[in-house]
Design a protein around this motif. Sequence first.
Motif, short mmCIF file in Angstrom:
data_model
loop_
_atom_site.label_atom_id
_atom_site.label_comp_id
_atom_site.label_asym_id
_atom_site.label_seq_id
_atom_site.Cartn_x
_atom_site.Cartn_y
_atom_site.Cartn_z
N GLU A 129 17.39 15.18 11.50
CA GLU A 129 16.25 14.40 12.00
C GLU A 129 15.63 13.66 10.83
O GLU A 129 15.95 13.88 9.67
CB GLU A 129 15.21 15.33 12.63
N ARG A 130 14.69 12.82 11.15
CA ARG A 130 14.04 12.06 10.08
C ARG A 130 13.32 13.00 9.14
O ARG A 130 12.88 14.09 9.52
CB ARG A 130 13.07 11.04 10.67
N LYS A 131 13.20 12.56 7.92
CA LYS A 131 12.55 13.39 6.92
C LYS A 131 11.04 13.40 7.14
O LYS A 131 10.48 12.50 7.76
CB LYS A 131 12.87 12.87 5.52
N VAL A 132 10.37 14.39 6.60
CA VAL A 132 8.93 14.51 6.71
C VAL A 132 8.30 13.36 5.95
O VAL A 132 8.64 13.13 4.78
CB VAL A 132 8.46 15.87 6.15
N PRO A 133 7.40 12.61 6.57
CA PRO A 133 6.80 11.48 5.87
C PRO A 133 5.89 11.95 4.74
O PRO A 133 5.32 13.03 4.78
CB PRO A 133 5.99 10.77 6.96
N LYS A 134 5.80 11.10 3.73
CA LYS A 134 4.93 11.38 2.61
C LYS A 134 3.49 11.22 3.11
O LYS A 134 3.14 10.22 3.74
CB LYS A 134 5.23 10.38 1.50
N LEU A 135 2.64 12.21 2.83
CA LEU A 135 1.29 12.21 3.39
C LEU A 135 0.25 11.54 2.51
O LEU A 135 -0.76 11.08 3.01
CB LEU A 135 0.87 13.66 3.70
N GLU A 136 0.48 11.52 1.20
CA GLU A 136 -0.52 10.94 0.31
C GLU A 136 0.16 10.11 -0.77
O GLU A 136 1.29 10.39 -1.18
CB GLU A 136 -1.34 12.04 -0.38
N LEU A 137 -0.57 9.10 -1.26
CA LEU A 137 -0.09 8.30 -2.39
C LEU A 137 -0.56 8.94 -3.69
O LEU A 137 -1.63 9.52 -3.76
CB LEU A 137 -0.65 6.88 -2.31
N THR A 138 0.25 8.77 -4.73
CA THR A 138 -0.18 9.22 -6.05
C THR A 138 -1.16 8.19 -6.60
O THR A 138 -1.27 7.07 -6.08
CB THR A 138 1.02 9.36 -7.00
N GLU A 139 -1.85 8.54 -7.66
CA GLU A 139 -2.83 7.62 -8.25
C GLU A 139 -2.14 6.35 -8.76
O GLU A 139 -2.67 5.26 -8.62
CB GLU A 139 -3.57 8.33 -9.39
N GLU A 140 -0.94 6.48 -9.33
CA GLU A 140 -0.21 5.31 -9.81
C GLU A 140 0.18 4.38 -8.66
O GLU A 140 0.11 3.16 -8.77
CB GLU A 140 1.06 5.73 -10.57
N GLU A 141 0.58 4.98 -7.51
CA GLU A 141 0.94 4.17 -6.35
C GLU A 141 -0.28 3.46 -5.78
O GLU A 141 -0.18 2.32 -5.32
CB GLU A 141 1.58 5.05 -5.28
N ARG A 142 -1.43 4.10 -5.83
CA ARG A 142 -2.65 3.45 -5.35
C ARG A 142 -3.03 2.26 -6.22
O ARG A 142 -3.44 1.21 -5.73
CB ARG A 142 -3.81 4.44 -5.33
N LYS A 143 -2.89 2.41 -7.55
CA LYS A 143 -3.22 1.31 -8.46
C LYS A 143 -2.25 0.15 -8.31
O LYS A 143 -2.60 -0.99 -8.53
CB LYS A 143 -3.22 1.82 -9.90
N ALA A 144 -1.00 0.43 -7.91
CA ALA A 144 0.01 -0.61 -7.76
C ALA A 144 -0.16 -1.41 -6.47
O ALA A 144 0.44 -2.48 -6.33
CB ALA A 144 1.40 0.01 -7.79
N LEU A 145 -0.97 -0.95 -5.55
CA LEU A 145 -1.19 -1.67 -4.30
C LEU A 145 -1.95 -2.96 -4.57
O LEU A 145 -2.85 -3.01 -5.41
CB LEU A 145 -1.98 -0.81 -3.31
N PRO A 146 -1.61 -4.05 -3.87
CA PRO A 146 -2.36 -5.30 -4.07
C PRO A 146 -3.76 -5.17 -3.49
O PRO A 146 -3.98 -4.48 -2.50
CB PRO A 146 -1.53 -6.33 -3.29
N LEU A 147 -4.69 -5.83 -4.14
CA LEU A 147 -6.07 -5.82 -3.66
C LEU A 147 -6.17 -6.68 -2.41
O LEU A 147 -5.51 -7.73 -2.31
CB LEU A 147 -7.02 -6.35 -4.73
N PRO A 148 -6.96 -6.28 -1.44
CA PRO A 148 -7.11 -7.10 -0.23
C PRO A 148 -7.83 -8.40 -0.56
O PRO A 148 -8.70 -8.45 -1.43
CB PRO A 148 -7.94 -6.22 0.71
N GLN A 149 -7.42 -9.48 0.11
CA GLN A 149 -8.06 -10.77 -0.11
C GLN A 149 -9.41 -10.79 0.58
O GLN A 149 -9.57 -10.27 1.67
CB GLN A 149 -7.19 -11.89 0.45
N ARG A 150 -10.35 -11.41 -0.11
CA ARG A 150 -11.68 -11.53 0.50
C ARG A 150 -11.68 -12.71 1.45
O ARG A 150 -11.21 -13.78 1.12
CB ARG A 150 -12.74 -11.73 -0.57
N ARG A 151 -12.18 -12.49 2.60
CA ARG A 151 -12.25 -13.55 3.59
C ARG A 151 -13.66 -14.09 3.63
O ARG A 151 -14.62 -13.33 3.69
CB ARG A 151 -11.86 -13.02 4.96
#
Length: 171
Positions: A129-151
Motif C-alpha cells: 500500500e502507499r507509504k505513510v505520509p510525512k506529517l511535518e516539515l523540518t526547519e530546513e524544509e520550511r525555510k526553503a518554501l517560497p514566501l507567499p506573494q502579497r496581493r
Amino acid sequence: MHRSLVPLLGAVLLGGCASSMQSTDDFLGVITPYRIDIVQGNVVTKEQLALLRPGMSRSQVRDILGTPLITDPFHAERWDYIFTIRRPGTEAQRRSVVVRFEGNAMASVEAPELPSERDFVAGITREGERKVPKLELTEEERKALPLPQRREAPAAEPMGAVRSYPPLEAT
C-alpha cells in the motif's frame, strides 16, 4: 417409493455441496470473495492519553478522546473507549480504555500500552500500500518554501445605487 427417495437424494447432494463450500474461501479454486476491513470504535493514542489530567471535566475529556463508544446509564461514572480492527490475513486488534469520573471531574484512566499515532498508522498499513505520509516539515524544509506573494486589495467600489437627494427643509 420413488417419491420419498428423490427428496432424500437431493438433500444429500446439496448437503455435500454446502460442506465443500464451507471448507474453503474460494469458489472452484479460482474466485475468492472480497473481505472488507472492519474498523469499529475510537482510536486512542499515547499523545491523546498524555493530554488527560485528573480533575478535567467530561466535556474536556470528550474534546480530547471523542465521544465514548459505551456510556452506560447504570454506570454513569464510567466511559469506555473501545477500538477493534479486523483485516483479512491479519490478527484482529482490540484495545479498551476506561475513563472514570467522580461527579463531573475525571478521576482515573485505565489503559493498556497504547501506540503512538505514527505507530498506529504504520501498523494498519499493508505491504504494497502507499507509504505513510510525512506529517511535518523540518526547519530546513520550511525555510526553503517560497514566501507567499502579497496581493494588493482592490479599491473598494461603492455598493448599491448612488443617489443624490435634495436637502431636507424644515417647514
